[in-house]
Design an enzyme around this catalytic site. Structure first.
Site, short mmCIF file in Angstrom:
data_model
loop_
_atom_site.label_atom_id
_atom_site.label_comp_id
_atom_site.label_asym_id
_atom_site.label_seq_id
_atom_site.Cartn_x
_atom_site.Cartn_y
_atom_site.Cartn_z
N ARG A 43 0.48 -1.40 0.21
CA ARG A 43 0.25 -0.13 0.07
C ARG A 43 0.66 1.31 -0.18
O ARG A 43 2.15 1.20 0.96
CB ARG A 43 -0.90 -0.51 1.41
CG ARG A 43 -2.09 -0.69 0.95
CD ARG A 43 -2.76 -1.13 2.33
NE ARG A 43 -1.85 -1.32 4.29
CZ ARG A 43 -1.75 -0.68 4.24
NH1 ARG A 43 -1.96 0.46 4.71
NH2 ARG A 43 -1.47 -1.20 5.84
N LYS A 49 -9.20 -1.79 1.80
CA LYS A 49 -9.21 -1.06 2.47
C LYS A 49 -10.10 0.38 2.40
O LYS A 49 -11.03 1.10 3.13
CB LYS A 49 -8.02 -0.66 2.62
CG LYS A 49 -6.84 -1.60 2.77
CD LYS A 49 -7.11 -2.34 4.76
CE LYS A 49 -6.26 -3.18 4.79
NZ LYS A 49 -5.88 -3.84 6.00
N SER A 81 -1.12 -4.10 10.00
CA SER A 81 -0.93 -4.46 8.89
C SER A 81 0.26 -5.65 9.18
O SER A 81 1.47 -4.96 10.08
CB SER A 81 -0.91 -3.85 7.56
OG SER A 81 -2.09 -3.25 7.60
N CYS A 101 0.70 -7.72 11.77
CA CYS A 101 1.08 -7.74 13.29
C CYS A 101 0.39 -8.96 13.62
O CYS A 101 0.02 -9.31 15.14
CB CYS A 101 0.99 -6.26 13.92
SG CYS A 101 2.07 -5.16 13.71
N ASP A 132 -10.03 -9.70 8.83
CA ASP A 132 -9.00 -8.32 8.84
C ASP A 132 -9.62 -6.92 8.96
O ASP A 132 -9.45 -6.01 9.69
CB ASP A 132 -8.62 -8.06 7.28
CG ASP A 132 -7.32 -7.32 7.23
OD1 ASP A 132 -6.31 -6.85 7.40
OD2 ASP A 132 -7.99 -6.35 5.39
N ARG A 144 1.94 -12.17 -1.08
CA ARG A 144 0.63 -12.37 -0.21
C ARG A 144 -0.08 -13.78 -0.87
O ARG A 144 0.23 -14.22 -2.36
CB ARG A 144 -0.45 -11.55 -0.47
CG ARG A 144 -0.40 -9.56 0.40
CD ARG A 144 -0.43 -9.86 1.29
NE ARG A 144 -0.06 -8.28 2.16
CZ ARG A 144 -0.48 -8.49 3.49
NH1 ARG A 144 -2.00 -9.38 3.87
NH2 ARG A 144 -0.05 -7.90 3.81
N ASN A 204 -0.53 -18.66 21.71
CA ASN A 204 -1.43 -17.30 22.48
C ASN A 204 -3.01 -17.76 23.17
O ASN A 204 -3.28 -16.94 23.28
CB ASN A 204 -1.72 -16.35 20.66
CG ASN A 204 -0.36 -15.32 20.57
OD1 ASN A 204 0.69 -15.41 21.45
ND2 ASN A 204 -0.08 -15.39 18.96
P1 GDP Z 1 -1.99 -9.47 9.81
O1 GDP Z 1 -1.01 -8.44 8.63
O2 GDP Z 1 -2.49 -8.51 10.77
O3 GDP Z 1 -2.80 -10.61 8.98
O4 GDP Z 1 -0.96 -10.37 10.41
P2 GDP Z 1 -0.27 -12.09 9.94
O5 GDP Z 1 -1.07 -12.95 10.81
O6 GDP Z 1 -0.12 -12.46 8.69
O7 GDP Z 1 0.99 -12.24 10.66
C1 GDP Z 1 2.34 -11.32 9.75
C2 GDP Z 1 3.68 -11.68 10.45
O8 GDP Z 1 3.82 -11.62 11.60
C3 GDP Z 1 3.47 -13.23 9.73
O9 GDP Z 1 5.04 -13.58 9.27
C4 GDP Z 1 3.61 -14.37 11.29
O10 GDP Z 1 4.43 -15.80 10.79
C5 GDP Z 1 4.57 -12.93 11.98
N1 GDP Z 1 3.45 -13.43 13.75
C6 GDP Z 1 2.22 -13.07 13.70
N2 GDP Z 1 1.42 -14.17 15.33
C7 GDP Z 1 2.66 -14.04 15.49
C8 GDP Z 1 2.86 -14.60 16.79
O11 GDP Z 1 1.77 -14.50 17.46
N3 GDP Z 1 4.56 -14.53 17.32
C9 GDP Z 1 4.83 -13.66 16.49
N4 GDP Z 1 6.45 -13.97 16.82
N5 GDP Z 1 4.89 -13.80 15.70
C10 GDP Z 1 3.90 -13.82 14.31
P1 PGA Z 2 -3.42 -7.62 6.31
O1 PGA Z 2 -4.47 -6.80 5.61
O2 PGA Z 2 -3.89 -6.26 7.75
O3 PGA Z 2 -3.41 -8.89 6.88
O4 PGA Z 2 -1.80 -6.81 6.59
C1 PGA Z 2 -3.70 -5.97 4.52
C2 PGA Z 2 -3.12 -4.07 5.63
O5 PGA Z 2 -3.67 -3.93 5.86
O6 PGA Z 2 -2.45 -4.09 3.85
MN MN Z 3 -4.95 -5.13 7.24
MN MN Z 4 -3.72 -10.92 7.55
#
Ligand code: GDP
Ligand code: PGA
Ligand code: MN
Ligand code: MN
Length: 619
Positions: A91, A243, A285, A287, A310, A402, A530
């Protein structure tokens, strides 16, 4: 203001003169599509019906054009790999604009532009931008078709990649168009990759694998409920239901209409007693939302089911409870770090019918990314299309690569995930990526304190947006790039929603999976573990888990967090919950500076929370 609509007959005649297909009985939609087509000058107009046959045709077309690679169906049936232009991988927040009438309404955390000036500028930018291309009309519903919290939209796009992606991420096609033709309101969104195949002089240029433009615009007109996106084909820049609509435009609609549009996952948690609780959680994003949404519990008796990963739309119902839907129909998830040991549900979800973007290609025609398997393949084609071996010294997949896949393929999807009236939310969780200061989990003292926690979240920046990865930034409500109006007004809106919900308001928590020890490694194992934190949160809801007050909130009382069978040293546990007075007083100073950016617009209840926190820290 919009010009008066031309007559139906004039509109139909204009379509006929251009040789374009008029695919709707809705006069307003037909007139708007004509207006955009006369500006962008596509060769033809295709009205998308959302059928399997249509998607197959568009996949075939993109494979023939070299824009998608068909993966080996033996390993990954119905799946494709897209490689973007290396400059179009995330983005673009610096090119994202909120064009509200007044600059104050956009607030200091958004890029504001005068709507009339921006409209004039975009007219020039979009003029002829679809020459030589097909314009696709993509009607879609965010949320179950006809649902009480759902909303309709139409995306005009010149990207077949966007059409097939919208087909996965939304309820797209004929049934959404039927609802529009029934007279329901809908949101206008326009997208062009900004790479016409014919220039103004009529000179043709060849198609490329990933058409885009170095100049990008992601423009929201919150008052008109309209989105215009130019120059990027990537995810949140181009799939405008996500978004741009479901967060930036919807947050404005929600403010006006008394609901909430948030950057939140939704899960159903079933306790050993068989009781179900629904939790919504906001993390920035990359996290951990998708991972938490698909958590596979190893804690005996506990189960997590997926509802959304999301975005959540939350609305108080007639009985005064907050109910939420996932407005999306699919997952646009981060690939790196997704593996059997971290997110088995996601790996299983991706068995087929998936679009992968910027991951690596294996020699056997399947895909790979860092973290999918412990062992690295001996040879790959990386996300840029170049030869790769484990000693190449670079990652094979882009860090923001992705997968795009339908939610119904997720083995942990909840049976009520498409309930048109949503699920009742019992707890709200805020999180971020913090190496220091923020404990593993804490509970807010009350709703106001919860809003304060959400408003003051900071997180280390990830690869999901352009910028410096690792830099700490304030990301209130994980909505920094997504709030379609003044962020301080958003906090005020949350406070008002809380007043309305009263005793029915969900309990509020904060989590941090990413705290690090002195050696720089994560203190908490995360992922499936978690569940222990979620179990404590549910324990608080059921009044079976104890908490103790610390200055920043309520943390688990001794032994109330189930750590049975976990290898976690006393030292690590202590560091996970350490509240350092000096560091927190410094955080308070930063919060004061942050609040000052909003002038007098920060709700008094939040400045009072800051003062109360300072008092508790120094007392
Ligand atoms: P989203 O973008 O918020 O949906 O995040 P994701 O679930 O796709 O995770 C983003 C990154 O953070 C990935 O590389 C995951 O492996 C990592 N991640 C997710 N959950 C955890 C966790 O509980 N601990 C750690 N250390 N890394 C995590
Ligand atoms: P994410 O979604 O939160 O899974 O990373 C896409 C974004 O926020 O850019
Ligand atoms: Mn997002
Ligand atoms: Mn995600």
């Amino acid at each position: 203001g919009r010009e008066p609509a031309p007559s139906r007959l004039a509109v139909a005649q204009a379509y006929a003169e251009h040789g374009w297909d008029l695919g709707t009985t809705d006069a307003a939609l037909a007139a708007w599509v004509l207006e955009v087509a006369e500006l962008t000058q596509p060769d033809e107009i295709v009205w998308c019906d959302g059928s399997r046959a249509e998607a197959d045709r568009l996949f075939k077309l993109q494979v023939a054009n070299g824009q998608l690679i068909k993966l080996n169906p033996e390993w990954r049936p119905g799946s494709y790999l897209a490689r973007t232009d290396p400059k179009d991988v995330a983005r673009v927040e610096a090119r994202t604009f909120i064009c509200s009438e007044s600059e104050e309404d956009a607030g200091p955390t958004n890029n504001w532009r005068d709507p009339a000036e921006m409209r004039a500028e975009l007219k020039g930018v979009f003029a002829g931008s679809m020459r030589g291309r097909t314009m696709y009309i993509v009607p879609f519903s965010m949320g179950p078709l006809g649902g009480s919290i759902s909303q309709l939209g139409v995306e005009i796009t010149d990207s077949p990649y966007v059409v097939v992606s919208m087909g996965i991420m939304t309820r797209m096609g004929r049934r959404a168009l039927d609802l529009i033709e029934d007279g329901r309101t809908w949101v206008r969104t326009v997208h062009s990759v900004g790479y016409p195949l014919v220039d103004a002089e009529g000179i043709h240029r060849p198609e490329v694998a990933w058409p885009c433009n170095d100049t990008k615009y992601i423009v929201q007109y919150p008052q008109d409920r309209e989105v215009w996106s130019y120059g990027s084909g990537y995810g949140g820049n181009a799939l405008l239901g996500k978004k741009c609509f479901a967060l930036r435009i919807a947050s404005q609609m929600a403010r006006d209409e008394g609901w909430l549009a948030e950057h939140m996952l939704i899960i159903k948690v079933v306790s050993p007693a068989g009781r179900a609780h629904h939790i919504a959680a906001a993390f920035p994003s990359a996290c951990g939302k998708t991972n938490l949404a698909m958590l596979r519990s190893q804690l005996p008796g506990w189960r997590v089911e997926t509802i959304g990963d999301d975005i959540a739309w939350l609305k108080p119902d007639a009985s005064g409870r907050l109910r939420a839907i996932n407005p999306e129909r699919g997952f646009f998830g981060v690939a790196p770090g997704t593996g059997e040991s971290t997110n088995r549900s996601a790996v299983e979800t991706l068995w087929g019918n998936t679009i992968f973007t910027n991951v690596a290609l294996r020699d056997d025609g399947d895909v790979w990314w860092e973290g999918l398997t412990d062992e690295k393949p001996a040879h790959l084609i990386d996300w840029r299309g170049e030869e790769w071996t484990p000693d190449s010294g670079r990652t094979a997949a882009h860090p923001n690569s992705r997968f795009t896949v339908a939610a119904e393929q997720c083995p942990t999807i909840a049976d009520d995930w498409e309930d048109p009236d949503g699920v009742p939310i019992d707890a709200i969780v805020f999180g971020g990526r913090r190496a220091t200061n923020v404990p593993l989990v804490l509970q807010a003292r009350d709703w106001k304190h919860g809003v304060f926690l959400g408003a003051t979240i900071a997180s280390e920046q990830t690869a999901a947006a352009e910028g410096t990865v690792g830099a700490l930034r304030r990301d209130p409500f994980a909505m920094l790039p997504f709030c379609g109006y003044n962020m301080a007004d958003h906090w005020g809106h949350w406070l008002r929603i809380g007043e309305k919900l009263g005793a029915n308001a969900p309990a509020v928590f904060q989590v941090n999976w990413f705290r690090k020890g002195p050696d720089g490694s994560f203190l908490w194992p995360g992922f499936a573990e978690n569940m222990r934190v979620i179990a404590w949160i549910v324990g608080r809801l059921e009044r079976t888990a104890d908490a103790v007050d610390v200055p920043i909130g309520r943390v688990p009382a001794q032994a109330s967090l189930d750590l049975d069978g976990l290898e976690l040293s006393e030292d690590a546990l202590e560091r996970l919950f350490d509240v350092d007075q000096t560091a927190w007083l410094a955080e308070c100073d930063l919060t004061e500076e942050f609040f000052a950016r909003f002038g007098g617009r920060v709700p008094a209840a939040l400045t009072a929370e800051l003062e109360a926190l300072r008092y508790r820290l120094t007392r």
